[in-house]
Design a protein around this motif. Structure first.
Motif, mmCIF file in Angstrom:
data_model
loop_
_atom_site.group_PDB
_atom_site.id
_atom_site.type_symbol
_atom_site.label_atom_id
_atom_site.label_comp_id
_atom_site.label_asym_id
_atom_site.label_seq_id
_atom_site.Cartn_x
_atom_site.Cartn_y
_atom_site.Cartn_z
ATOM 1 N N HIS A 150 0.815 -1.213 0.000
ATOM 2 C CA HIS A 150 0.000 0.000 0.000
ATOM 3 C C HIS A 150 0.850 1.265 0.000
ATOM 4 N N LEU A 151 0.500 2.169 -0.884
ATOM 5 C CA LEU A 151 1.131 3.493 -0.989
ATOM 6 C C LEU A 151 2.656 3.386 -1.110
ATOM 7 N N LEU A 152 3.120 2.384 -1.834
ATOM 8 C CA LEU A 152 4.552 2.112 -1.895
ATOM 9 C C LEU A 152 5.348 3.268 -2.491
ATOM 10 N N TYR A 153 4.882 3.838 -3.569
ATOM 11 C CA TYR A 153 5.636 4.914 -4.210
ATOM 12 C C TYR A 153 5.727 6.139 -3.289
ATOM 13 N N GLU A 154 4.656 6.412 -2.555
ATOM 14 C CA GLU A 154 4.666 7.535 -1.611
ATOM 15 C C GLU A 154 5.667 7.286 -0.482
ATOM 16 N N HIS A 155 5.723 6.038 0.006
ATOM 17 C CA HIS A 155 6.691 5.690 1.050
ATOM 18 C C HIS A 155 8.122 5.819 0.525
ATOM 19 N N TYR A 156 8.338 5.337 -0.681
ATOM 20 C CA TYR A 156 9.660 5.438 -1.311
ATOM 21 C C TYR A 156 10.084 6.906 -1.420
ATOM 22 N N ASN A 157 9.187 7.747 -1.879
ATOM 23 C CA ASN A 157 9.531 9.174 -2.026
ATOM 24 C C ASN A 157 9.800 9.840 -0.687
ATOM 25 N N ARG A 158 9.046 9.467 0.345
ATOM 26 C CA ARG A 158 9.302 10.048 1.662
ATOM 27 C C ARG A 158 10.679 9.608 2.171
ATOM 28 N N MET A 159 11.029 8.344 1.927
ATOM 29 C CA MET A 159 12.343 7.862 2.348
ATOM 30 C C MET A 159 13.445 8.620 1.597
ATOM 31 N N ARG A 160 13.274 8.774 0.302
ATOM 32 C CA ARG A 160 14.260 9.535 -0.492
ATOM 33 C C ARG A 160 14.395 10.961 0.041
ATOM 34 N N ARG A 161 13.263 11.573 0.352
ATOM 35 C CA ARG A 161 13.273 12.941 0.893
ATOM 36 C C ARG A 161 14.025 12.995 2.221
ATOM 37 N N GLY A 162 13.874 11.948 3.047
ATOM 38 C CA GLY A 162 14.603 11.884 4.312
ATOM 39 C C GLY A 162 16.100 11.849 4.098
ATOM 40 N N PHE A 163 16.544 11.020 3.168
ATOM 41 C CA PHE A 163 17.976 10.956 2.863
ATOM 42 C C PHE A 163 18.465 12.302 2.334
ATOM 43 N N LYS A 164 17.680 12.915 1.458
ATOM 44 C CA LYS A 164 18.071 14.205 0.878
ATOM 45 C C LYS A 164 18.151 15.288 1.963
ATOM 46 N N THR A 165 17.164 15.319 2.846
ATOM 47 C CA THR A 165 17.151 16.318 3.925
ATOM 48 C C THR A 165 18.377 16.172 4.821
ATOM 49 N N LEU A 166 18.752 14.922 5.091
ATOM 50 C CA LEU A 166 19.916 14.664 5.944
ATOM 51 C C LEU A 166 21.241 14.711 5.166
ATOM 52 N N LYS A 167 21.124 14.966 3.867
ATOM 53 C CA LYS A 167 22.306 15.031 2.990
ATOM 54 C C LYS A 167 23.105 13.722 3.035
ATOM 55 N N LEU A 168 22.349 12.624 2.974
ATOM 56 C CA LEU A 168 22.939 11.289 2.931
ATOM 57 C C LEU A 168 22.693 10.700 1.543
ATOM 58 N N PRO A 169 23.594 9.864 1.060
ATOM 59 C CA PRO A 169 23.414 9.294 -0.282
ATOM 60 C C PRO A 169 22.271 8.277 -0.326
ATOM 61 N N PHE A 170 21.504 8.336 -1.406
ATOM 62 C CA PHE A 170 20.440 7.356 -1.650
ATOM 63 C C PHE A 170 20.164 7.355 -3.146
ATOM 64 N N SER A 171 20.641 6.338 -3.829
ATOM 65 C CA SER A 171 20.480 6.288 -5.278
ATOM 66 C C SER A 171 19.684 5.069 -5.731
ATOM 67 N N LEU A 172 18.999 4.433 -4.813
ATOM 68 C CA LEU A 172 18.249 3.219 -5.123
ATOM 69 C C LEU A 172 17.027 3.541 -5.986
ATOM 70 N N PRO A 173 16.913 2.913 -7.148
ATOM 71 C CA PRO A 173 15.716 3.128 -7.973
ATOM 72 C C PRO A 173 14.475 2.514 -7.323
ATOM 73 N N PHE A 174 13.327 3.063 -7.645
ATOM 74 C CA PHE A 174 12.070 2.587 -7.079
ATOM 75 C C PHE A 174 11.883 1.090 -7.312
ATOM 76 N N LYS A 175 12.160 0.627 -8.513
ATOM 77 C CA LYS A 175 11.949 -0.802 -8.844
ATOM 78 C C LYS A 175 12.774 -1.709 -7.929
ATOM 79 N N LYS A 176 13.983 -1.310 -7.591
ATOM 80 C CA LYS A 176 14.830 -2.114 -6.708
ATOM 81 C C LYS A 176 14.278 -2.094 -5.275
ATOM 82 N N PHE A 177 13.812 -0.925 -4.837
ATOM 83 C CA PHE A 177 13.177 -0.776 -3.532
ATOM 84 C C PHE A 177 11.995 -1.748 -3.426
ATOM 85 N N GLU A 178 11.146 -1.748 -4.451
ATOM 86 C CA GLU A 178 9.988 -2.633 -4.495
ATOM 87 C C GLU A 178 10.421 -4.102 -4.514
ATOM 88 N N GLU A 179 11.451 -4.396 -5.271
ATOM 89 C CA GLU A 179 11.954 -5.775 -5.375
ATOM 90 C C GLU A 179 12.421 -6.308 -4.021
#
Length: 159
Positions: free
Chosen positions: A26-55
């Motif tokens: 449920h709401l997987l893409y929204e969760h993925y984007n929030r996680m990416r935003r968290g990494f970006k806000t903390l200035k931490l690297p996160f380059s995982l594509p959505f498909k890999k996250f889902e996998e």
């Protein structure tokens, strides 16, 4: 100690909890984007594509043969750490609704930690325990403008 390790010691680890049922995350893409935003806000690297996250999540569900529940995912370095998470609100509570105490603690609207999900949740734990000790299911946080910000450990859906 590198920045990621340093942040990890203080609970500044972005994570997501994803509900799933019968193969639907449920709401997987929204969760993925929030996680990416968290990494970006903390200035931490996160380059995982959505498909890999889902996998990663689908593989975990397949390996554990689960059909219903919630998964928590975070990363230590580039490695995903996935675990089952207890669903605090069963069908009975969902159907009757929750008894919610408004916390006396205010979440300042300009605090960047309010907008990302990390393990740094001590305030939420303390306030939920306080609400439960008074007979409530959880608590609700407001900001200094008395606007709703979040519950201790649940999503808010407005109709």
């Amino acid at each position: 100690m590198n920045k990621e390790e340093y942040f990890y010691t203080f609970g500044l680890v972005p994570f997501e909890t994803i509900y799933f049922e019968n193969g639907e995350l449920h709401l997987l893409y929204e969760h993925y984007n929030r996680m990416r935003r968290g990494f970006k806000t903390l200035k931490l690297p996160f380059s995982l594509p959505f498909k890999k996250f889902e996998e990663y999540l689908r593989d975990y569900i397949t390996k554990t043969n689960l059909s219903f529940g919630a998964l928590r995912i975070h990363f230590k370095g580039k490695e995903p750490i996935i675990e089952e998470k207890e669903i605090k609100y069963d069908r009975e509570k969902y159907n009757r609704g929750l008894a919610i105490k408004i916390s006396k603690i205010r979440k300042y609207s300009h605090n960047i930690l309010n907008y990302i999900k990390t393990f740094n949740m001590g305030l939420n734990v303390i306030e939920e325990e306080r609400a439960k000790s008074l007979g409530f299911d959880t608590c609700l946080f407001l900001n200094e403008k008395k606007l709703i910000t979040e519950t201790a450990f649940g999503n808010i859906f407005l109709n």
